[in-house]
Motif scaffolding. Structure first.
Motif, PDB file in Angstrom:
ATOM      1  N   GLN A   1      34.411  51.531  58.673  1.00 27.08           N
ATOM      2  CA  GLN A   1      34.502  51.635  57.225  1.00 27.08           C
ATOM      3  C   GLN A   1      35.760  50.914  56.753  1.00 27.08           C
ATOM      4  O   GLN A   1      36.862  51.208  57.192  1.00 27.08           O
ATOM      5  N   VAL A   2      35.586  49.972  55.839  1.00 23.82           N
ATOM      6  CA  VAL A   2      36.709  49.209  55.294  1.00 23.82           C
ATOM      7  C   VAL A   2      37.086  49.778  53.938  1.00 23.82           C
ATOM      8  O   VAL A   2      36.214  50.017  53.094  1.00 23.82           O
ATOM      9  N   GLN A   3      38.360  49.997  53.727  1.00 21.20           N
ATOM     10  CA  GLN A   3      38.865  50.424  52.428  1.00 21.20           C
ATOM     11  C   GLN A   3      39.601  49.250  51.782  1.00 21.20           C
ATOM     12  O   GLN A   3      40.381  48.556  52.443  1.00 21.20           O
ATOM     13  N   LEU A   4      39.342  49.045  50.497  1.00 17.83           N
ATOM     14  CA  LEU A   4      39.946  47.951  49.744  1.00 17.83           C
ATOM     15  C   LEU A   4      40.693  48.520  48.544  1.00 17.83           C
ATOM     16  O   LEU A   4      40.132  49.328  47.798  1.00 17.83           O
ATOM     17  N   VAL A   5      41.927  48.076  48.366  1.00 16.18           N
ATOM     18  CA  VAL A   5      42.732  48.554  47.246  1.00 16.18           C
ATOM     19  C   VAL A   5      43.299  47.352  46.499  1.00 16.18           C
ATOM     20  O   VAL A   5      44.075  46.566  47.068  1.00 16.18           O
ATOM     21  N   GLU A   6      42.909  47.225  45.231  1.00 12.35           N
ATOM     22  CA  GLU A   6      43.409  46.141  44.397  1.00 12.35           C
ATOM     23  C   GLU A   6      44.687  46.556  43.675  1.00 12.35           C
ATOM     24  O   GLU A   6      44.885  47.739  43.389  1.00 12.35           O
ATOM     25  N   SER A   7      45.511  45.568  43.377  1.00 16.10           N
ATOM     26  CA  SER A   7      46.714  45.803  42.579  1.00 16.10           C
ATOM     27  C   SER A   7      47.088  44.510  41.867  1.00 16.10           C
ATOM     28  O   SER A   7      46.562  43.439  42.201  1.00 16.10           O
ATOM     29  N   GLY A   8      47.980  44.629  40.893  1.00 17.87           N
ATOM     30  CA  GLY A   8      48.493  43.447  40.213  1.00 17.87           C
ATOM     31  C   GLY A   8      47.938  43.200  38.834  1.00 17.87           C
ATOM     32  O   GLY A   8      48.361  42.266  38.151  1.00 17.87           O
ATOM     33  N   GLY A   9      46.981  44.006  38.413  1.00 15.45           N
ATOM     34  CA  GLY A   9      46.447  43.830  37.071  1.00 15.45           C
ATOM     35  C   GLY A   9      47.439  44.248  36.009  1.00 15.45           C
ATOM     36  O   GLY A   9      48.504  44.814  36.301  1.00 15.45           O
ATOM     37  N   GLY A  10      47.085  43.956  34.762  1.00 15.59           N
ATOM     38  CA  GLY A  10      47.967  44.342  33.666  1.00 15.59           C
ATOM     39  C   GLY A  10      47.640  43.591  32.400  1.00 15.59           C
ATOM     40  O   GLY A  10      46.588  42.960  32.284  1.00 15.59           O
ATOM     41  N   LEU A  11      48.555  43.683  31.452  1.00 17.28           N
ATOM     42  CA  LEU A  11      48.424  43.011  30.161  1.00 17.28           C
ATOM     43  C   LEU A  11      49.264  41.741  30.177  1.00 17.28           C
ATOM     44  O   LEU A  11      50.446  41.787  30.546  1.00 17.28           O
ATOM     45  N   VAL A  12      48.658  40.636  29.781  1.00 14.78           N
ATOM     46  CA  VAL A  12      49.363  39.354  29.760  1.00 14.78           C
ATOM     47  C   VAL A  12      48.929  38.577  28.533  1.00 14.78           C
ATOM     48  O   VAL A  12      47.790  38.734  28.058  1.00 14.78           O
ATOM     49  N   GLN A  13      49.812  37.754  28.027  1.00 12.21           N
ATOM     50  CA  GLN A  13      49.484  36.938  26.859  1.00 12.21           C
ATOM     51  C   GLN A  13      48.658  35.728  27.279  1.00 12.21           C
ATOM     52  O   GLN A  13      48.733  35.274  28.423  1.00 12.21           O
TER      53      GLN A  13
END
Length: 119
Positions: A1-13
């Motif tokens: 079983q592979v677990q994936l965790v995203e990061s780095g999103g946000g609000l940008v102009q």
């Protein structure tokens, strides 16, 4: 079983940049083809970019020349460098890992990270 965790999103102009990361655990990262998908409200989930286990990338036409997908197998991590962001890039971005192992297909998804491009 592979677990994936995203990061780095946000609000940008508009015109700005973001770098998304997808950290994988629980499997042999290097054998998986990896991809980024996105889903805007009320729309289907669409491919943004994919990278093969050998490191060959391909992109949706809408992001060619602006986004760069990469992977670091030593860190079990995939990246998406997003430049010249547009309001239409606003969506939840999902990480995907897929492989065919001993004639069985494996397909995993992360929980998603929100990217909002707005002034």
């Amino acid at each position: 079983q592979v677990q994936l965790v995203e990061s780095g999103g946000g609000l940008v102009q508009p015109g700005g940049s973001l770098r998304l990361s997808c950290a994988a655990s629980g499997g042999t990262f290097s054998i998986y083809a990896m991809g980024w998908y996105r889903q805007a409200p009320g729309k289907q989930r669409d491919l943004v970019a994919r990278i093969t286990s050998a490191g060959s990338p391909n992109y949706a036409d809408s992001v060619k020349g602006r986004f760069t997908i990469s992977r670091d197998n030593a860190k079990n991590t995939m990246y998406l460098q997003m430049n010249s962001l547009k309001p239409e890039d606003t969506a939840v971005y999902y990480c995907n890992a897929g492989a065919r192992i001993f004639n069985k297909d494996y397909d995993y998804w992360g929980q998603g990270t929100q990217v909002t491009v707005s002034s």
